[in-house]
Design a protein around this motif. Structure first.
Motif, short mmCIF file in Angstrom:
data_model
loop_
_atom_site.label_atom_id
_atom_site.label_comp_id
_atom_site.label_asym_id
_atom_site.label_seq_id
_atom_site.Cartn_x
_atom_site.Cartn_y
_atom_site.Cartn_z
N ASN A 66 0.84 -1.19 0.00
CA ASN A 66 0.00 0.00 0.00
C ASN A 66 0.87 1.25 0.00
O ASN A 66 2.11 1.16 0.04
CB ASN A 66 -1.00 -0.01 1.15
CG ASN A 66 -0.30 -0.03 2.50
OD1 ASN A 66 0.78 0.54 2.65
ND2 ASN A 66 -0.90 -0.69 3.48
N ALA A 67 0.21 2.41 -0.03
CA ALA A 67 0.93 3.67 -0.15
C ALA A 67 1.96 3.83 0.97
O ALA A 67 3.07 4.31 0.74
CB ALA A 67 -0.06 4.82 -0.15
N ASN A 68 1.59 3.39 2.20
CA ASN A 68 2.54 3.53 3.31
C ASN A 68 3.81 2.73 3.07
O ASN A 68 4.92 3.22 3.30
CB ASN A 68 1.92 3.00 4.62
CG ASN A 68 0.93 4.00 5.16
OD1 ASN A 68 0.98 5.17 4.78
ND2 ASN A 68 0.04 3.55 6.02
N ALA A 94 -1.56 -0.27 -3.78
CA ALA A 94 -2.91 0.21 -3.43
C ALA A 94 -2.86 1.58 -2.77
O ALA A 94 -1.87 1.92 -2.10
CB ALA A 94 -3.56 -0.79 -2.48
N GLY A 95 -3.89 2.37 -2.99
CA GLY A 95 -4.05 3.62 -2.26
C GLY A 95 -3.24 4.79 -2.77
O GLY A 95 -3.02 5.76 -2.03
N LYS A 100 -4.42 10.14 -5.61
CA LYS A 100 -3.85 10.90 -4.49
C LYS A 100 -2.76 11.87 -4.97
O LYS A 100 -2.10 11.63 -5.98
CB LYS A 100 -3.20 9.95 -3.47
CG LYS A 100 -4.16 8.99 -2.83
CD LYS A 100 -4.89 9.64 -1.66
CE LYS A 100 -6.05 8.83 -1.14
NZ LYS A 100 -5.71 7.46 -0.77
N LEU A 134 1.54 12.26 0.09
CA LEU A 134 1.88 10.94 0.65
C LEU A 134 3.34 10.92 1.08
O LEU A 134 3.69 10.38 2.14
CB LEU A 134 1.61 9.84 -0.38
CG LEU A 134 0.16 9.67 -0.83
CD1 LEU A 134 0.05 8.65 -1.97
CD2 LEU A 134 -0.72 9.23 0.34
#
Ligand code: BGC
Length: 417
Positions: free
Chosen positions: A106-108, A160-161, A165, A170
């Protein structure tokens, strides 16, 4: 075994782009540009605004450059000295793996990894102020130099994510999370834009920038809007795919998108060849060739037999090595001819009814730099399309332009802030 000669010829024909096709593709590309400038829905080019024009060459200062979007992620500290001079003070690169760029991630996961790299590049110094330019090599829409929003992943990335955005938000979040509040992301540019900024910082007469690597795309300076437009030309659709292209597309993450990119770029050429091999051996072989394999096949015909044996566990006859090399050459030559047709369509569009001016096209990327047959096929296609004007246009390798361009964009952004 020995391959069926007729089948080989038939496959090679499938990858041929003759002079007539070439002219037609260049003209169709020009037409898509015209439609795009009128914001017509029927263009397949995204023509995204970059909010940056060409640099003056006088930009100075030390900046951080983040380059994300290919096989590796790179962070550099670059000192711009003005007069087209610069120095890379520090450079860190790490390969991207499925832990960052597949749908498992994911983005994190992705931006924490990038923040760690940035931390390393600044030697864990959390007090000196750094402005960061970000080369983000995916279609993004923006209304200023900072706020690029990812429209859609390409090149089979699926983290994902991130789609939809603002990527620098981010990144900021991940930096803050690590206590790195002294690094301020100030700009986001596409890698094609970075290459154009970087080459035009050093050479005048450069208006077109392109990436010919894992992915493919081109940008140019559009005088009517006074800024560089990212065409997302890998998404050019007005091309006729052959049966191998169609199979590749149907198995890809984003079917019916990025037709040109899937026919020309490093991420896909090896895969096209793998599909051809399935047909030649008449079975579904579970093996993926890379564009490095293709390069080896063209350069070392004598090693083709061993390569096929080790990768596919298949024996081939003496004449088959040559047949395989001819097929790979056809895939690579098609790629270079298609890419050149888009450059010429763009030059025709920029030039209009005037005379073509002497100019460089700035290109970065492993396919352009390293794949045999590419440079000569580009020149050959320029000659076919531009006749005597071909002498006015050359291509310049801009190795590392993605980093330098990011630093230049940070200089431009921090000067206007
Ligand atoms: C992306 C472009 C990028 C190109 C080269 C394509 O897949 O959509 O934004 O410029 O790859 O990296």
């Amino acid at each position: 075994m020995s391959f069926d000669k007729e089948l080989i010829q038939n496959i090679i024909e499938e990858f041929k782009v003759d002079n007539e096709n070439l002219q037609e593709i260049a003209a169709n590309f020009r037409q898509d540009l015209q439609l795009g400038l009128k914001q017509s829905e029927s263009t397949s080019l995204k023509m995204l605004k970059s909010y940056v024009s060409l640099p003056s060459g006088k930009e100075i200062g030390e900046y951080l450059a983040l380059d994300f979007g290919g096989t590796n992620v790179r962070v550099s500290k670059i000192k711009l000295k003005g007069n087209g001079q610069f120095e890379v003070v520090k450079k860190i690169a790490k390969p991207l793996t499925s832990e960052h760029i597949s749908s498992k991630a994911n983005a994190n996961d992705l931006f924490n990894f990038i923040a760690e790299l940035i931390d390393e590049a600044i030697d864990f110094d959390h007090s000196t102020k750094f402005y960061l330019g970000h080369t983000f090599s995916f279609p993004s829409s923006q209304t200023n130099l900072y706020n690029a929003k990812l429209i859609v992943w390409t090149k089979e990335f699926t983290t994902a994510g991130v789609e939809g955005k603002v990527v620098n938000d981010l990144l900021k979040e991940a930096l803050n999370h690590k206590g790195i509040t002294n690094v301020e992301p100030v700009s986001v540019i596409n890698d094609t834009v970075a290459v154009l900024l970087s080459t035009s910082y050093q050479h005048t007469d450069t208006f077109i920038g392109s990436i010919y690597a894992t992915g493919h795309n081109t940008c140019y300076l559009e005088p009517s809007v006074g800024m560089i437009l990212n065409l997302e030309s890998g998404g050019f659709m007005k091309l006729t795919p052959n049966r191998f292209d169609l199979e590749l597309d149907s198995k890809s993450e984003k079917p019916n998108e990025q037709r040109l990119e899937k026919m020309v770029s490093g991420r896909y050429m090896g895969e096209l060849f793998s599909i051809v091999m399935n047909e030649l051996f008449n079975e579904k072989l579970n093996c993926k060739f890379t564009s490095i394999d293709l390069s080896n096949i063209i350069e070392h015909e004598e090693q083709v037999k061993n390569l096929i044996e080790s990768k596919l566990n298949k024996q081939i006859g003496e004449e088959d090595s040559k047949a395989i090399k001819d097929i790979v050459s056809a895939i690579v030559i098609r790629s270079a001819r298609l890419v050149t047709a888009t450059y010429v369509g763009l030059i025709w569009q920029i030039t209009g009814s005037k005379e073509i001016v002497n100019q460089h096209i700035a290109i970065d990327g492993s396919v352009y730099e390293k794949m045999p047959l590419v440079k000569e096929s580009i020149n050959q296609a320029f000659n076919e399309l531009l006749d005597e004007d071909a002498i006015k246009v050359d291509t310049l390798l801009d190795n590392g332009g993605s980093g330098l361009g990011a630093a230049i964009s940070a200089a431009i952004a921090s000067a206007t802030n």
